[in-house]
Write a protein that holds these residues in place. Structure first.
Motif, PDB file in Angstrom:
ATOM      1  N   UNK A 463      56.817  42.509  26.641  1.00  0.00           N
ATOM      2  CA  UNK A 463      56.322  42.450  25.265  1.00  0.00           C
ATOM      3  C   UNK A 463      54.857  42.034  25.226  1.00  0.00           C
ATOM      4  N   UNK A 464      54.450  41.162  26.163  1.00  0.00           N
ATOM      5  CA  UNK A 464      53.068  40.698  26.183  1.00  0.00           C
ATOM      6  C   UNK A 464      52.054  41.801  26.404  1.00  0.00           C
ATOM      7  N   UNK A 465      52.467  42.918  26.999  1.00  0.00           N
ATOM      8  CA  UNK A 465      51.552  44.027  27.259  1.00  0.00           C
ATOM      9  C   UNK A 465      51.572  45.072  26.143  1.00  0.00           C
ATOM     10  N   UNK A 466      52.485  44.928  25.217  1.00  0.00           N
ATOM     11  CA  UNK A 466      52.608  45.912  24.141  1.00  0.00           C
ATOM     12  C   UNK A 466      51.568  45.650  23.052  1.00  0.00           C
ATOM     13  N   UNK A 467      51.206  46.701  22.341  1.00  0.00           N
ATOM     14  CA  UNK A 467      50.289  46.558  21.220  1.00  0.00           C
ATOM     15  C   UNK A 467      51.018  46.194  19.938  1.00  0.00           C
ATOM     16  N   UNK A 468      52.281  46.606  19.857  1.00  0.00           N
ATOM     17  CA  UNK A 468      53.023  46.360  18.628  1.00  0.00           C
ATOM     18  C   UNK A 468      54.482  46.094  18.968  1.00  0.00           C
ATOM     19  N   UNK A 469      55.102  45.211  18.196  1.00  0.00           N
ATOM     20  CA  UNK A 469      56.519  44.869  18.353  1.00  0.00           C
ATOM     21  C   UNK A 469      57.233  45.253  17.067  1.00  0.00           C
ATOM     22  N   UNK A 470      58.161  46.236  17.154  1.00  0.00           N
ATOM     23  CA  UNK A 470      58.915  46.696  15.982  1.00  0.00           C
ATOM     24  C   UNK A 470      60.209  45.892  15.901  1.00  0.00           C
ATOM     25  N   UNK A 471      60.312  45.045  14.883  1.00  0.00           N
ATOM     26  CA  UNK A 471      61.512  44.230  14.695  1.00  0.00           C
ATOM     27  C   UNK A 471      62.442  44.967  13.738  1.00  0.00           C
ATOM     28  N   UNK A 472      63.435  45.664  14.302  1.00  0.00           N
ATOM     29  CA  UNK A 472      64.351  46.478  13.486  1.00  0.00           C
ATOM     30  C   UNK A 472      65.788  46.009  13.639  1.00  0.00           C
ATOM     31  N   UNK A 473      65.985  44.756  13.997  1.00  0.00           N
ATOM     32  CA  UNK A 473      67.329  44.216  14.215  1.00  0.00           C
ATOM     33  C   UNK A 473      68.053  44.073  12.882  1.00  0.00           C
ATOM     34  N   UNK A 474      69.318  44.495  12.862  1.00  0.00           N
ATOM     35  CA  UNK A 474      70.115  44.480  11.631  1.00  0.00           C
ATOM     36  C   UNK A 474      70.538  43.073  11.248  1.00  0.00           C
ATOM     37  N   UNK A 475      70.922  42.274  12.232  1.00  0.00           N
ATOM     38  CA  UNK A 475      71.425  40.922  11.982  1.00  0.00           C
ATOM     39  C   UNK A 475      70.267  39.997  11.599  1.00  0.00           C
ATOM     40  N   UNK A 476      70.383  39.314  10.463  1.00  0.00           N
ATOM     41  CA  UNK A 476      69.292  38.488   9.952  1.00  0.00           C
ATOM     42  C   UNK A 476      69.007  37.312  10.874  1.00  0.00           C
ATOM     43  N   UNK A 477      70.042  36.593  11.304  1.00  0.00           N
ATOM     44  CA  UNK A 477      69.823  35.428  12.172  1.00  0.00           C
ATOM     45  C   UNK A 477      69.179  35.835  13.493  1.00  0.00           C
ATOM     46  N   UNK A 478      69.657  36.944  14.080  1.00  0.00           N
ATOM     47  CA  UNK A 478      69.095  37.403  15.349  1.00  0.00           C
ATOM     48  C   UNK A 478      67.642  37.837  15.178  1.00  0.00           C
ATOM     49  N   UNK A 479      67.312  38.469  14.054  1.00  0.00           N
ATOM     50  CA  UNK A 479      65.931  38.905  13.834  1.00  0.00           C
ATOM     51  C   UNK A 479      64.999  37.707  13.702  1.00  0.00           C
ATOM     52  N   UNK A 480      65.473  36.644  13.055  1.00  0.00           N
ATOM     53  CA  UNK A 480      64.645  35.445  12.907  1.00  0.00           C
ATOM     54  C   UNK A 480      64.445  34.736  14.240  1.00  0.00           C
ATOM     55  N   UNK A 481      65.491  34.667  15.073  1.00  0.00           N
ATOM     56  CA  UNK A 481      65.343  34.070  16.401  1.00  0.00           C
ATOM     57  C   UNK A 481      64.327  34.869  17.222  1.00  0.00           C
ATOM     58  N   UNK A 482      64.411  36.191  17.111  1.00  0.00           N
ATOM     59  CA  UNK A 482      63.516  37.055  17.875  1.00  0.00           C
ATOM     60  C   UNK A 482      62.068  36.886  17.443  1.00  0.00           C
ATOM     61  N   UNK A 483      61.814  36.876  16.142  1.00  0.00           N
ATOM     62  CA  UNK A 483      60.436  36.781  15.663  1.00  0.00           C
ATOM     63  C   UNK A 483      59.829  35.432  16.025  1.00  0.00           C
ATOM     64  N   UNK A 484      60.635  34.384  16.031  1.00  0.00           N
ATOM     65  CA  UNK A 484      60.123  33.066  16.420  1.00  0.00           C
ATOM     66  C   UNK A 484      59.708  33.047  17.892  1.00  0.00           C
ATOM     67  N   UNK A 485      60.494  33.698  18.754  1.00  0.00           N
ATOM     68  CA  UNK A 485      60.144  33.776  20.169  1.00  0.00           C
ATOM     69  C   UNK A 485      58.875  34.592  20.380  1.00  0.00           C
ATOM     70  N   UNK A 486      58.774  35.732  19.708  1.00  0.00           N
ATOM     71  CA  UNK A 486      57.597  36.592  19.873  1.00  0.00           C
ATOM     72  C   UNK A 486      56.344  35.868  19.377  1.00  0.00           C
ATOM     73  N   UNK A 487      56.444  35.203  18.235  1.00  0.00           N
ATOM     74  CA  UNK A 487      55.297  34.479  17.683  1.00  0.00           C
ATOM     75  C   UNK A 487      54.859  33.341  18.614  1.00  0.00           C
ATOM     76  N   UNK A 488      55.818  32.703  19.273  1.00  0.00           N
ATOM     77  CA  UNK A 488      55.505  31.546  20.114  1.00  0.00           C
ATOM     78  C   UNK A 488      54.948  31.963  21.469  1.00  0.00           C
ATOM     79  N   UNK A 489      55.595  32.944  22.108  1.00  0.00           N
ATOM     80  CA  UNK A 489      55.241  33.258  23.497  1.00  0.00           C
ATOM     81  C   UNK A 489      54.333  34.487  23.623  1.00  0.00           C
TER      82      UNK A 489
END
Length: 597
Positions: A463-489
């Motif tokens: 993910x660190x080498x990508x220009x864009x991260x498309x967050x298309x996860x259906x589950x709300x809790x999982x999408x929030x966990x994912x965005x927090x990780x991407x924003x942090x790392x």
């Protein structure tokens, strides 16, 4: 009792037994079978002609196969050809050899071994598909594999029925018989050609003409005519009626009438399938069961054990299912089937088996049907108690360039993936549903099984080498966990997020997402514009009004987030009222400007 009285009793026991069995957690199928046992000739004797009832109710299976065909476009069916003919043939042939071999070991002759091997190797298409539909598991890995095996079984029943008469005289090598076989093959080929040509080139035009009348009854009659016509053609050349209806469904799966046909057929399908299972219950001779209960129950349990272990092994080895899913598949297909009734009846007519053995075999098949949902219920409880489903290991994501990472490759994420693929832009797609990954891969998409809400998976996806991260996860809790990780790392990667609704949008904004889209928002705006045009507004005016609504709504969304109003239900309600008043004022000003202009 006259036919009307029989019908009253049949409906009465069905509406009493099915809800009771459903409430007890035993499923509707056992309720239908119990109702049939009660009113059949071996119960209180309300209905005496079981064979006629079974033949009529078999049409429910035909309708079921037609509806399933409507769900399978030809491209999907072509993608399933290997499991159908590979794993399906392996299951049927292996089961026939094992069951037939056991019969030979007991000292019986080869002819009887072949009859029992053929009849007991097949499972119940109607029974299994109804179980899968009740549990909403038709789209799972074991559900799709069960369907492919059942489809091959339906096709295999035809040559079985054609071959059994040769066991009587043993003169299969006589020229006259070979002539009959060749003629039969020719009839089958011609029938298939007629169905395919009519389905692809004639039916759509005919259905378009019929639906143009806008007479609902005629449309329903046309749908039933398609099913009955193909079933009749197949039966006339000795093939399975259900197979013919399935082929017709597949040919119409890509047509514009697919959903209307399914809606027209659905009420008849449900009613006749229920009648079919009631008829199955009627065939069970309680007297024969009570005379030798241990032998018949042991026979049914032995049949289920052999088929369950065999099919589970095939599902695990050939279908790449996990251990739990493979065992579930084995239990689903462990029973005998409706084609077993047909094969054993034919063998009885040819004196290959006697009447007593015929009744015992029918009892074994029916008992196995009764035990299947019970065995599945026990299995599910054991799995739940031991810790639930096992999950396959996540994929190893190979090294390579990636312009984008798509987390969630369902109906939303696939749009971005298809566009990137068509432009030859490298991307990595992740999805946590192994069944979804399996389906998408079959159609040539590059997607990996992995949980994007886990840091190790995100790092493996580079993910660190990508220009864009498309967050298309259906589950709300999982999408929030994912965005927090991407924003942090991976703070330098731009996040484009999908929001399920307004609340989810606010939660993503809380997590630091700067660009997001509500999944149904823009399509709803497009519909609103077309609605205004339909109500008499000019296109330009409709577009301006929708744009004004959109700008006001977006400002209100941002204002609610900035002031933290979305954490207080009363405040957000007041904010929405204020926004509605503002929008009304803006509409009035816009109308005033148009009048002055």
């Amino acid at each position: 009792m006259n036919p009307l009285g029989q019908l009253v009793v049949l409906f009465l026991v069905a509406v009493i037994a099915v809800p009771l069995f459903k409430r007890a957690g035993l499923g509707a199928l056992l309720g239908y079978i119990a109702a049939g046992m009660l009113i059949g000739p071996h119960g209180i004797g309300v209905v005496g002609d079981v064979d006629n009832m079974l033949h009529i109710s078999e049409f429910g299976v035909v309708l079921l196969m037609f509806v399933i065909g409507l769900e399978l476009q030809f491209s999907r069916l072509r993608a399933l050809r290997k499991p159908i003919f590979g794993l399906g043939s392996l299951q049927v042939l292996t089961a026939m050899l094992i069951i037939g071999g056991l019969v030979v070991l007991t000292g019986r002759d080869i002819a009887l071994a072949i009859v029992l091997g053929c009849g007991l190797a097949l499972s119940s298409t109607a029974f299994v598909l109804q179980l899968l539909a009740e549990k909403k598991e038709l789209a799972t890995g074991h559900g799709r594999l069960a369907f492919t095996i059942l489809l091959f079984q339906d096709m295999a029943a035809v040559p079985m029925l054609a071959f059994i008469p040769f066991l009587v005289s043993g003169d299969a090598e006589e020229a006259t018989n070979w002539t009959e076989i060749l003629l039969g093959i020719g009839q089958v080929a011609v029938t298939f050609a007629i169905i395919v040509i009519a389905g692809r080139y004639l039916l759509r035009h005919a259905l378009r003409f019929i639906h143009a009348t806008r007479v609902r009854e005629v449309s329903i009659a046309a749908a039933l005519l398609v099913v009955t016509g193909t079933a009749y053609l197949m039966e006339s050349v000795g093939l399975s009626m259900a197979l013919g209806a399935f082929v017709a469904g597949v040919l119409l799966a890509d047509s514009e009438f697919r959903h209307q046909l399914e809606a027209d057929i659905e009420p008849f399908k449900g009613l006749l399938l229920g009648l079919f299972f009631i008829s199955v219950g009627m065939t069970l001779n309680l007297g024969a069961v009570l005379a030798d209960p241990l032998i018949l129950i042991a026979g049914a349990a032995g049949l289920m054990l052999i088929k369950a272990l065999l099919i589970a092994a095939i599902g695990h080895w050939g279908g790449k299912l996990g251990g739990i899913s493979a065992l579930r598949l084995g239990l689903l297909l462990s029973q005998g089937g409706e084609f077993g009734f047909v094969i054993f009846s034919l063998a009885t007519q040819l004196a290959l088996i006697d009447r007593t053995l015929h009744e015992q075999l029918i009892a074994v098949v029916t008992i196995s049907m009764v035990l299947t949902p019970l065995a599945l219920t026990v299995f599910e409880r054991i799995v739940a108690r031991l810790g639930g489903e096992e999950k396959p290991p996540f994929d190893t994501i190979e090294d390579g360039r990636t312009g984008a990472v798509i987390a969630g490759f369902g109906r939303f994420g696939q749009i971005s993936g298809r566009l990137l693929r068509s432009l030859n832009v490298p991307f990595t797609a992740l999805d946590v549903n192994p069944d979804q990954v399996d389906v998408v891969r079959r159609f040539g998409n590059k997607v990996h099984y992995g949980d994007a809400s886990q840091l190790d998976v995100l790092r493996a996806a580079r993910v660190g080498e990508a220009k864009v991260f498309i967050l298309a996860i259906d589950d709300i809790d999982a999408s929030l966990r994912t965005v927090n990780l991407v924003r942090k790392y991976f703070p330098d990667v731009r996040i484009l997020a999908r929001a399920r609704n307004r609340r989810h949008a606010h939660m993503l904004m809380d997590a630091g997402v700067r660009w997001l889209v509500r999944e149904t928002y823009h399509s709803a705006l497009l519909m609103a514009e077309e609605m205004l045009v339909s109500l008499g507004r000019e296109r330009d005016e409709a577009q301006d009004l929708v744009k004004l609504f959109q700008e006001t709504d977006q400002r209100n969304l941002a204002r609610q987030h900035e002031k933290g109003l979305h954490h207080d239900a009363a405040k957000i309600l007041q904010s929405s009222r204020d926004a509605a008043e503002e929008l009304t004022r803006l509409f009035e000003e816009d109308q005033e400007e148009r009048r002055e202009g």
